[in-house]
Design a protein around this motif. Structure first.
Motif, PDB file in Angstrom:
ATOM      1  N   LEU A   1      42.998  56.096  21.516  1.00 25.92           N
ATOM      2  CA  LEU A   1      42.048  55.257  22.255  1.00 25.92           C
ATOM      3  C   LEU A   1      42.787  54.239  23.121  1.00 25.92           C
ATOM      4  CD1 LEU A   1      39.337  54.719  19.502  1.00 25.92           C
ATOM      5  CD2 LEU A   1      39.089  56.060  21.609  1.00 25.92           C
TER       6      LEU A   1
ATOM      7  N   LYS B   1      38.936  62.230  28.296  1.00 21.99           N
ATOM      8  CA  LYS B   1      37.878  61.205  28.328  1.00 21.99           C
ATOM      9  C   LYS B   1      36.535  61.683  27.780  1.00 21.99           C
ATOM     10  CE  LYS B   1      39.890  58.037  31.587  1.00 21.99           C
ATOM     11  NZ  LYS B   1      39.788  57.360  32.860  1.00 21.99           N
TER      12      LYS B   1
ATOM     13  N   VAL C   1      36.312  60.780  24.012  1.00 19.48           N
ATOM     14  CA  VAL C   1      36.580  59.411  23.536  1.00 19.48           C
ATOM     15  C   VAL C   1      35.648  59.050  22.386  1.00 19.48           C
ATOM     16  CG1 VAL C   1      36.468  56.966  24.173  1.00 19.48           C
ATOM     17  CG2 VAL C   1      37.631  58.585  25.661  1.00 19.48           C
ATOM     18  N   LYS C   2      34.387  59.404  22.503  1.00 18.07           N
ATOM     19  CA  LYS C   2      33.433  59.083  21.433  1.00 18.07           C
ATOM     20  C   LYS C   2      33.824  59.795  20.128  1.00 18.07           C
ATOM     21  CE  LYS C   2      28.573  59.003  20.237  1.00 18.07           C
ATOM     22  NZ  LYS C   2      27.218  59.369  20.555  1.00 18.07           N
TER      23      LYS C   2
ATOM     24  N   ALA D   1      36.732  57.988  18.622  1.00 16.78           N
ATOM     25  CA  ALA D   1      36.267  56.739  18.013  1.00 16.78           C
ATOM     26  C   ALA D   1      35.566  57.000  16.680  1.00 16.78           C
ATOM     27  CB  ALA D   1      35.340  56.002  18.971  1.00 16.78           C
TER      28      ALA D   1
ATOM     29  N   ALA E   1      38.197  53.737  26.662  1.00 22.00           N
ATOM     30  CA  ALA E   1      38.102  53.301  25.263  1.00 22.00           C
ATOM     31  C   ALA E   1      37.627  51.870  25.100  1.00 22.00           C
ATOM     32  CB  ALA E   1      39.449  53.480  24.591  1.00 22.00           C
TER      33      ALA E   1
ATOM     34  N   GLY F   1      45.280  61.506  23.370  1.00 27.01           N
ATOM     35  CA  GLY F   1      45.631  60.229  23.980  1.00 27.01           C
ATOM     36  C   GLY F   1      46.608  60.386  25.134  1.00 27.01           C
TER      37      GLY F   1
ATOM     38  N   TYR G   1      35.174  50.613  22.504  1.00 26.35           N
ATOM     39  CA  TYR G   1      35.548  50.761  21.099  1.00 26.35           C
ATOM     40  C   TYR G   1      36.599  49.752  20.638  1.00 26.35           C
ATOM     41  CZ  TYR G   1      32.966  54.968  22.032  1.00 26.35           C
ATOM     42  OH  TYR G   1      31.984  55.837  22.409  1.00 26.35           O
TER      43      TYR G   1
END
Length: 189
Positions: free
Chosen positions: A108, A81, A84-85, A88, A115, A74, A118
């Motif tokens: 996130l 980046k 990010v998935k 999540a 983000a 973060g 999400y």
């Protein structure tokens, strides 16, 4: 960790710090500090973002270390980046330790624009009453950081924040009352 406060001084040691994080024989608190340091080293830590993400995803790693890895991602912004998935997915996985999920929510929130898809997942984590309210606090922070994207949830967020604060106050008051009762002594003249 002092090195995290001085990026230039730490640059020659970034590889060593990353090795400490990856070394499973190292004490979890030391590995956690290594993740923290990498998360605060910005550009110098970019080559190790993939390693940090792997630590976060590895369910055999101590939750304390995984939480620090999430926070590090973060803090690394643009470099994180692509993950990010993955972050999540950690947030949504109910079998993952709540502290790790909370740190994933915070990560996130720190990654803001990336983000936004999400936001609902973060909000769902906040509403999950099976998770300790302290762990859900990370979701509150994340939604605040996501600003406009979280606006559809702002009324519920305000209510949840007040309810969490109220419950924390209740628990604190009960603890204080318990301590007072335990240590009260009869008045002696």
């Amino acid at each position: 960790m002092l090195l995290a406060d001085d990026t230039e001084a730490a640059k020659p040691y970034v590889k060593d710090i990353a090795e400490i994080l990856k070394n499973q024989t190292v004490d979890p608190s030391v590995r956690s500090s290594a993740a923290y340091a990498l998360g605060n080293l910005g550009e110098a830590a970019k080559p190790y973002v993939k390693d940090i993400a792997e630590i976060l995803k590895n369910q055999t790693v101590d939750p304390f270390v995984r939480s620090s890895a999430a926070q590090a991602l973060g803090n690394l912004g643009e470099a994180a980046k692509p993950y990010v998935k993955d972050i999540a997915e950690i947030l949504k996985n109910q079998t993952v330790d709540p502290s790790v999920r909370s740190s994933a929510a915070q990560a996130l929130g720190n990654l803001r624009e990336a983000a936004k898809p999400y936001v609902k997942d973060i909000f769902d984590f906040l509403k999950d009453k099976t998770v300790d309210s302290g762990a859900r606090f990370g979701a509150t922070e994340a939604l605040v950081n996501l600003g406009e994207a979280a606006k559809p949830f702002s009324r519920c967020l305000l209510f949840a924040s007040k309810l969490t604060a109220f419950r924390c106050c209740q628990r604190t008051e009960r603890k204080i009352s318990s301590i007072r009762r335990r240590y009260q002594r009869p008045y002696c003249e």
